[in-house]
Motif scaffolding. Structure first.
Motif, PDB file in Angstrom:
ATOM      1  N   ILE A 265      26.681  29.222   1.541  1.00 36.00           N
ATOM      2  CA  ILE A 265      25.547  30.130   1.358  1.00 36.00           C
ATOM      3  C   ILE A 265      25.115  30.635   2.736  1.00 36.00           C
ATOM      4  O   ILE A 265      24.181  30.118   3.351  1.00 36.00           O
ATOM      5  CB  ILE A 265      24.403  29.431   0.615  1.00 36.00           C
ATOM      6  CG1 ILE A 265      24.918  28.883  -0.705  1.00 36.00           C
ATOM      7  CG2 ILE A 265      23.241  30.380   0.388  1.00 36.00           C
ATOM      8  CD1 ILE A 265      23.891  28.158  -1.507  1.00 36.00           C
ATOM      9  N   LYS A 266      25.853  31.613   3.208  1.00 36.64           N
ATOM     10  CA  LYS A 266      25.576  32.198   4.514  1.00 36.64           C
ATOM     11  C   LYS A 266      25.772  33.707   4.435  1.00 36.64           C
ATOM     12  O   LYS A 266      26.561  34.217   3.642  1.00 36.64           O
ATOM     13  CB  LYS A 266      26.506  31.610   5.584  1.00 36.64           C
ATOM     14  CG  LYS A 266      26.302  30.131   5.856  1.00 36.64           C
ATOM     15  CD  LYS A 266      27.267  29.645   6.930  1.00 36.64           C
ATOM     16  CE  LYS A 266      27.079  28.160   7.207  1.00 36.64           C
ATOM     17  NZ  LYS A 266      28.028  27.670   8.237  1.00 36.64           N
ATOM     18  N   LEU A 267      25.050  34.392   5.277  1.00 35.96           N
ATOM     19  CA  LEU A 267      25.196  35.844   5.370  1.00 35.96           C
ATOM     20  C   LEU A 267      26.494  36.209   6.069  1.00 35.96           C
ATOM     21  O   LEU A 267      27.000  35.447   6.911  1.00 35.96           O
ATOM     22  CB  LEU A 267      24.016  36.443   6.138  1.00 35.96           C
ATOM     23  CG  LEU A 267      22.656  36.395   5.439  1.00 35.96           C
ATOM     24  CD1 LEU A 267      21.552  36.726   6.426  1.00 35.96           C
ATOM     25  CD2 LEU A 267      22.619  37.368   4.263  1.00 35.96           C
ATOM     26  N   HIS A 305      27.279  36.453  -3.044  1.00 37.65           N
ATOM     27  CA  HIS A 305      27.274  37.094  -4.358  1.00 37.65           C
ATOM     28  C   HIS A 305      26.394  38.334  -4.435  1.00 37.65           C
ATOM     29  O   HIS A 305      26.383  39.009  -5.466  1.00 37.65           O
ATOM     30  CB  HIS A 305      26.816  36.091  -5.432  1.00 37.65           C
ATOM     31  CG  HIS A 305      27.791  34.989  -5.673  1.00 37.65           C
ATOM     32  ND1 HIS A 305      28.924  35.133  -6.445  1.00 37.65           N
ATOM     33  CD2 HIS A 305      27.822  33.708  -5.208  1.00 37.65           C
ATOM     34  CE1 HIS A 305      29.600  33.995  -6.463  1.00 37.65           C
ATOM     35  NE2 HIS A 305      28.958  33.114  -5.730  1.00 37.65           N
ATOM     36  N   VAL A 306      25.668  38.666  -3.377  1.00 35.62           N
ATOM     37  CA  VAL A 306      24.758  39.813  -3.392  1.00 35.62           C
ATOM     38  C   VAL A 306      24.833  40.530  -2.051  1.00 35.62           C
ATOM     39  O   VAL A 306      24.812  39.893  -0.990  1.00 35.62           O
ATOM     40  CB  VAL A 306      23.295  39.387  -3.665  1.00 35.62           C
ATOM     41  CG1 VAL A 306      22.411  40.632  -3.817  1.00 35.62           C
ATOM     42  CG2 VAL A 306      23.201  38.506  -4.879  1.00 35.62           C
ATOM     43  N   GLY A 307      24.918  41.865  -2.103  1.00 35.60           N
ATOM     44  CA  GLY A 307      24.890  42.675  -0.893  1.00 35.60           C
ATOM     45  C   GLY A 307      23.649  43.547  -0.852  1.00 35.60           C
ATOM     46  O   GLY A 307      23.118  43.957  -1.896  1.00 35.60           O
ATOM     47  N   PRO A 325      30.964  40.341  -8.874  1.00 41.09           N
ATOM     48  CA  PRO A 325      31.376  39.494 -10.010  1.00 41.09           C
ATOM     49  C   PRO A 325      31.892  38.127  -9.576  1.00 41.09           C
ATOM     50  O   PRO A 325      31.937  37.209 -10.380  1.00 41.09           O
ATOM     51  CB  PRO A 325      32.471  40.327 -10.687  1.00 41.09           C
ATOM     52  CG  PRO A 325      32.985  41.233  -9.610  1.00 41.09           C
ATOM     53  CD  PRO A 325      31.823  41.529  -8.732  1.00 41.09           C
ATOM     54  N   GLU A 326      32.315  37.996  -8.342  1.00 39.52           N
ATOM     55  CA  GLU A 326      32.755  36.703  -7.827  1.00 39.52           C
ATOM     56  C   GLU A 326      32.380  36.607  -6.350  1.00 39.52           C
ATOM     57  O   GLU A 326      31.917  37.565  -5.743  1.00 39.52           O
ATOM     58  CB  GLU A 326      34.256  36.515  -8.019  1.00 39.52           C
ATOM     59  CG  GLU A 326      35.105  37.634  -7.452  1.00 39.52           C
ATOM     60  CD  GLU A 326      36.584  37.427  -7.755  1.00 39.52           C
ATOM     61  OE1 GLU A 326      37.082  36.338  -7.400  1.00 39.52           O
ATOM     62  OE2 GLU A 326      37.218  38.324  -8.327  1.00 39.52           O
ATOM     63  N   LYS A 327      32.587  35.450  -5.789  1.00 42.30           N
ATOM     64  CA  LYS A 327      32.148  35.177  -4.420  1.00 42.30           C
ATOM     65  C   LYS A 327      32.895  36.073  -3.427  1.00 42.30           C
ATOM     66  O   LYS A 327      34.128  36.150  -3.436  1.00 42.30           O
ATOM     67  CB  LYS A 327      32.388  33.710  -4.092  1.00 42.30           C
ATOM     68  CG  LYS A 327      32.035  33.341  -2.661  1.00 42.30           C
ATOM     69  CD  LYS A 327      32.402  31.910  -2.363  1.00 42.30           C
ATOM     70  CE  LYS A 327      32.237  31.604  -0.886  1.00 42.30           C
ATOM     71  NZ  LYS A 327      32.676  30.227  -0.557  1.00 42.30           N
ATOM     72  N   SER A 328      32.138  36.728  -2.575  1.00 38.91           N
ATOM     73  CA  SER A 328      32.727  37.618  -1.568  1.00 38.91           C
ATOM     74  C   SER A 328      32.972  36.863  -0.264  1.00 38.91           C
ATOM     75  O   SER A 328      32.304  35.876   0.046  1.00 38.91           O
ATOM     76  CB  SER A 328      31.793  38.801  -1.301  1.00 38.91           C
ATOM     77  OG  SER A 328      30.582  38.349  -0.737  1.00 38.91           O
ATOM     78  N   GLN A 329      33.960  37.363   0.471  1.00 40.46           N
ATOM     79  CA  GLN A 329      34.270  36.782   1.773  1.00 40.46           C
ATOM     80  C   GLN A 329      33.884  37.714   2.918  1.00 40.46           C
ATOM     81  O   GLN A 329      33.430  37.265   3.970  1.00 40.46           O
ATOM     82  CB  GLN A 329      35.759  36.456   1.861  1.00 40.46           C
ATOM     83  CG  GLN A 329      36.196  35.361   0.906  1.00 40.46           C
ATOM     84  CD  GLN A 329      37.651  34.983   1.136  1.00 40.46           C
ATOM     85  OE1 GLN A 329      38.358  35.607   1.919  1.00 40.46           O
ATOM     86  NE2 GLN A 329      38.109  33.966   0.426  1.00 40.46           N
TER      87      GLN A 329
END
Length: 927
Positions: A265-267, A305-307, A325-329
């Protein structure tokens, strides 16, 4: 690096001095900046002139930043790559290059260091790229993980915090300021922080989580993050920034739903995206970029998960929120799209940057002239592409560069099981040390689809809604419109042919959106008007596209189309509709807006309407709901067009004149129309000129009173109506000027109106030119109705009556001129220069000249003139003018002159003697 359009071929290769931890490229200056690690130490280096390194064994020059290069070594630097070492007191953590200026910003633990891009001039023919450490930004209470820099705007991000500030220049106070401290008290952190002196808790038992915070604008200065500026430039003239303006502070709270404090959980993906207007190339021939004016700036950052996308130039506001829809990298923002990678997918989302920038660029957006889809419109996902093992993404022009690793990731060895959230210590993770060279890495360069092609695909897909335009169709076409608009804003990247194709697509998209809004009965139906205008479609083309029969074969016209046609016809467009289309318009308004039908028929674009058809629809109107006088006048105009003069006269006689004037005020185009910028009187106006000129003048006066027509427009109207050139004044126009004086129009400059009337009166008198039509008002009417016309002095009548040969055809003009001069408002001095054409040889001219001199109190000259030209008027003149302070002129001037002229005798001796007797009898009566 690679070269070539069709195939990617190796361009050059070079070895770094250490393991690369972070890499950035600047198009301005064409250099690479890297944070490298060697022997457990980190270094900052810039690679310039790297395109000259054809082989890996070529010579490389290494120099310190700011090192002055002597001229004899210029040939060495010209054809070889240079590595610029940039020493720092703290280890660099992250870097960012300004996309406009090419300056380099470096993030360290407690500060940011700005290196300004510059050029060392070695000789007249040769210069090299270099940097200067110009500014240090000291930052407390936040450790940057990522930074972004763009023309004075700085964004920095920690694991869960984002701060955006603007570095501002103040040349008035900044000349003597090299260091400015902006220490800020820490109210938030003081209240939220936990003091070790007051709270002694076991560090293994608790973890402190601060609540989420968002501060915009000036409030963001209360975030508790302290920012200070320290100038390090060698020359005061190079100082660029003196003040800091806080724009945004946002802090996120970790997700505690799983009761486990996750490292994920990091930006990530902090980015400042500029949209600017490209100006002319700079005069500095050494700069590779163009001077660009920043139009708008956007900041993007993302959680897994949110931008979040913010606009940060004139106002700071959240534009869009992206749910993945899924975890972003990692994610990368472009003016057209947001590209996001997960472990196995490349996802594409739409953005609203062009919509916001369009409103900054053009003040006419969101008016009846221009429109643009709203910034608040929901974003949508365009497509998802499968890639295995995605690790990193970046964007350059129309290319997406992806880095993947096909084999499974290294499995971390955990020293201890994960703690619950109630533990303050983070999970200690130890990764296996990767080998020096790993297999399975792949680099993909993906060309993004051209905006025009993607636009066409979106339009084709929208055709499934062709028979029923819905909000979903509007959304899809709005996305296509913004896509084309964004591509046009970056015109520097376009070829001439591409730009022409995009402009055509832009107009086409406006036409599609106009069709949608014209067919939907929504609160946004009015947008059909600006979109149709932007499309370049003519009204006839829009009407041709607007043939939408319902399932039962009937026709229904929504208010969007009616709104467009109504406004277009009201704007006096030069386009003339055919008889068939004009009939279609009449039918549409008879069904949808019958009360607008009289206004529609008065439009110049409806010139070709069949008057019989128009009369039939007018006869069907129920006049109880709106002004019936307008229907009467429209019928009269149509009857005149049909040649039915009897019906025309009956319609005009059915209403009193004042009601007819009110009707013309409601619709001025019954009298006056404009075509191609020219004022054209209507057939009805021509008819009124011959039959009811008083009604015509009263109507135009009413239009002026209600600001429906200007003064110059009214003058031009009567000149065109009467067939006069611009230098000839018809009597109807003089009638209008006189009516303006009587009405006392507030917008008419009184002295200017006096000048117009007196000039015309004088011209006619000097030329002995009678008016071309009978004046509507006599001088007596004007004296009774208007205070600006005064009673003519009695001696003037005596003077005029002495001329038995006076032409009665122009006596009215003379009486009106004399009445104006005798009035209280007339500025006599202003008319004197224009009296020259009016000769004193005539009694008319003499009366005007003597009147003017009398008003200027030149009594002695007037007495001499009257004694010489009209002795019988001298005593009436003296009785009227020589009063009070002028009474002494009776015996000092008048009596001596009369006695002298009686003694001299001559032809007028008897007249002088009679005048003297009158004088004596007056004196006797006074005694």
């Amino acid at each position: 690096a690679v070269a070539g359009q069709e195939l990617c071929q190796p361009r050059c290769a070079f070895s770094t001095l250490g393991r690369v931890l972070c890499l950035a490229y600047s198009e301005a200056g064409d250099y690479l900046a890297a944070i490298e690690e060697k022997n457990k130490a980190t270094f900052l280096r810039a690679y310039v002139n790297w395109r000259s390194k054809r082989t890996e064994n070529c010579r490389v020059c290494i120099r310190m930043v700011g090192h002055k290069v002597e001229a004899p070594f210029s040939d060495t630097f010209r054809d070889q790559m240079s590595i610029i070492e940039m020493p720092l007191s703290e280890a660099p953590l992250c870097i960012s290059c300004c996309p406009v200026k090419g300056d380099l910003l470096v993030g360290c633990t407690n500060k940011l260091v700005l290196f300004s891009l510059k050029y060392q001039i070695i000789s007249e023919e040769f210069s090299i790229l270099d940097f200067e450490r110009s500014l240090i930004i000291h930052i407390d209470n936040i450790v940057p993980v990522e930074i972004s820099f763009c023309v004075g705007y700085v964004a920095l991000m920690s694991d869960l915090e984002v701060l955006i500030v603007k570095l501002e220049s103040d040349p008035k106070t900044g000349e003597s300021v090299n260091y400015q401290s902006l220490k800020i008290n820490n109210p938030m952190r003081q209240t939220e922080g936990i003091s070790n002196e007051t709270l002694q808790l076991d560090s293994d038992d608790f973890v402190i989580c601060q609540k989420p915070v968002e501060l915009l604008g000036e409030k963001s200065s209360q975030s508790g993050v302290s920012v200070t500026l320290e100038s390090t430039g060698l020359d005061d003239k190079t100082i660029k920034y003196y003040h800091v303006q806080h724009l945004l502070y946002k802090r996120f709270a970790p997700d505690i739903s799983s009761l486990v404090l996750s490292d994920d959980i990091k930006l990530h993906s902090l980015q400042l995206l500029p949209i600017y207007q490209t100006g002319s190339p700079t005069s500095d021939r050494k700069k590779l970029s163009q001077e660009k004016e920043l139009l708008s700036l956007f900041c993007f950052f993302s959680l897994p998960h949110v931008g979040y996308l913010y606009m940060v130039v004139k106002s700071v506001e959240l534009m869009s929120v992206y749910q993945y829809p899924e975890k972003s990298q990692q994610a990368v923002l472009t003016p057209q799209f947001l590209h996001v990678i997960t472990s196995n997918n490349l996802q594409c989302f739409t953005v609203r940057c062009s919509a916001a920038a369009a409103r900054e660029e053009d003040p006419y957006v969101d008016t009846t002239l221009k429109a643009c889809p709203p910034v608040s419109m929901d974003v949508c996902a365009l497509r998802i592409q499968l890639f295995i093992g995605l690790k990193a993404i970046c964007h350059f022009k129309n290319h997406i560069i992806l880095l993947t690793k096909a084999d499974p990731e290294a499995i971390p060895e955990r020293r201890e099981p994960p703690k619950r959230l109630l533990s303050r210590k983070g999970t200690n993770v130890k990764f296996k040390t990767p080998p020096v060279a790993e297999a399975g890495w792949n680099l993909y360069i993906v060309d993004t689809i051209s905006p025009v092609q993607l636009y066409k695909e979106m339009v084709d897909y929208s055709n499934t809604y062709k028979t029923a335009k819905t909000q979903s169709c509007i959304h899809l076409l709005s996305e296509a419109h913004l896509l084309v608009r964004a591509a046009l804003m970056d015109a520097s990247q376009l070829e001439p042919g591409e730009k022409a194709e995009l402009l055509e697509a832009f107009k086409e998209s406006c036409g599609h959106l106009g069709d949608c809004y014209s067919r939907l009965d929504t609160q946004y139906s009015h947008l059909a008007l600006p979109y149709y205008k932007m499309s370049g479609l003519s009204m006839a083309e829009v009407l041709t596209r607007a043939d939408w029969p319902l399932e039962d074969g009937s026709q229904k016209y929504e208010r969007g189309l009616i709104f467009y046609i109504n406004h277009s016809l009201d704007e006096n467009l030069d386009e003339e509709l055919s008889e068939e289309l004009a009939a279609k318009v009449v039918q549409m308004f008879h069904m949808a807006e019958p009360k607008q039908l009289p206004h529609i028929l008065c439009s110049p674009s409806m010139k070709n309407i069949n008057p019989v058809t128009a009369m039939n629809y007018l006869s069907k109107l129920d006049t109880s709901g709106f002004s019936s006088i307008l229907v009467t006048l429209t019928k009269a105009a149509m009857a005149l067009k049909m040649g039915d003069l009897d019906r025309h006269r009956n319609e005009m006689k059915s209403r009193p004149e004042m009601k007819l004037v009110c009707g013309f005020i409601l619709e001025p185009r019954l009298l006056i129309q404009q075509r191609r910028g020219q004022i054209i009187p209507t057939e009805l106006a021509v008819q009124l000129k011959d039959t009811q000129p008083g009604l015509l003048v009263a109507s135009v006066l009413g239009l002026q009173k209600n600001n429906k027509i200007g003064i110059e427009e009214a003058d031009s109207f009567f000149k065109v109506l009467c067939g006069k050139d611009k230098d000839t004044i018809p009597q109807l126009l003089v009638d209008l000027w006189e009516a303006q004086l009587v009405a006392g129009l507030p917008d008419v400059v009184l002295q200017e109106l006096f000048f117009k009337l007196t000039s015309q009166y004088i011209w006619r008198l000097s030329k002995m030119q009678p008016p071309d039509t009978i004046p509507l008002r006599t001088s007596e009417d004007l004296i009774n109705a208007c205070s600006h016309y005064g009673l003519i002095y009695p001696w003037v009548n005596v003077l005029i009556s002495s001329d038995s040969l006076a032409d009665k055809s122009y006596t009215e003009d003379l009486s009106k001129l004399q009445s104006l001069i005798c009035g209280p408002s007339f500025d006599i001095a202003s008319i004197i220069p224009f009296l020259e054409p009016l000769s004193e040889d005539t009694i008319a001219g003499l009366s005007v000249h003597v009147l003017c001199r009398t008003r200027l109190k030149e009594y002695e000259q007037c007495i001499d003139t009257l004694l010489e030209r009209c002795p019988e008027a001298i005593i009436p003149y003296a009785n009227h003018e020589l009063k009070e302070e002028n009474r002494t002129l009776w015996w000092k001037k008048l009596l001596p002159e009369l006695c002298h002229r009686v003694k001299c005798g001559g032809e007028k001796g008897q007249l002088y003697l009679s005048s003297l007797k009158l004088y004596c009898s007056r004196k006797k009566s006074l005694t």
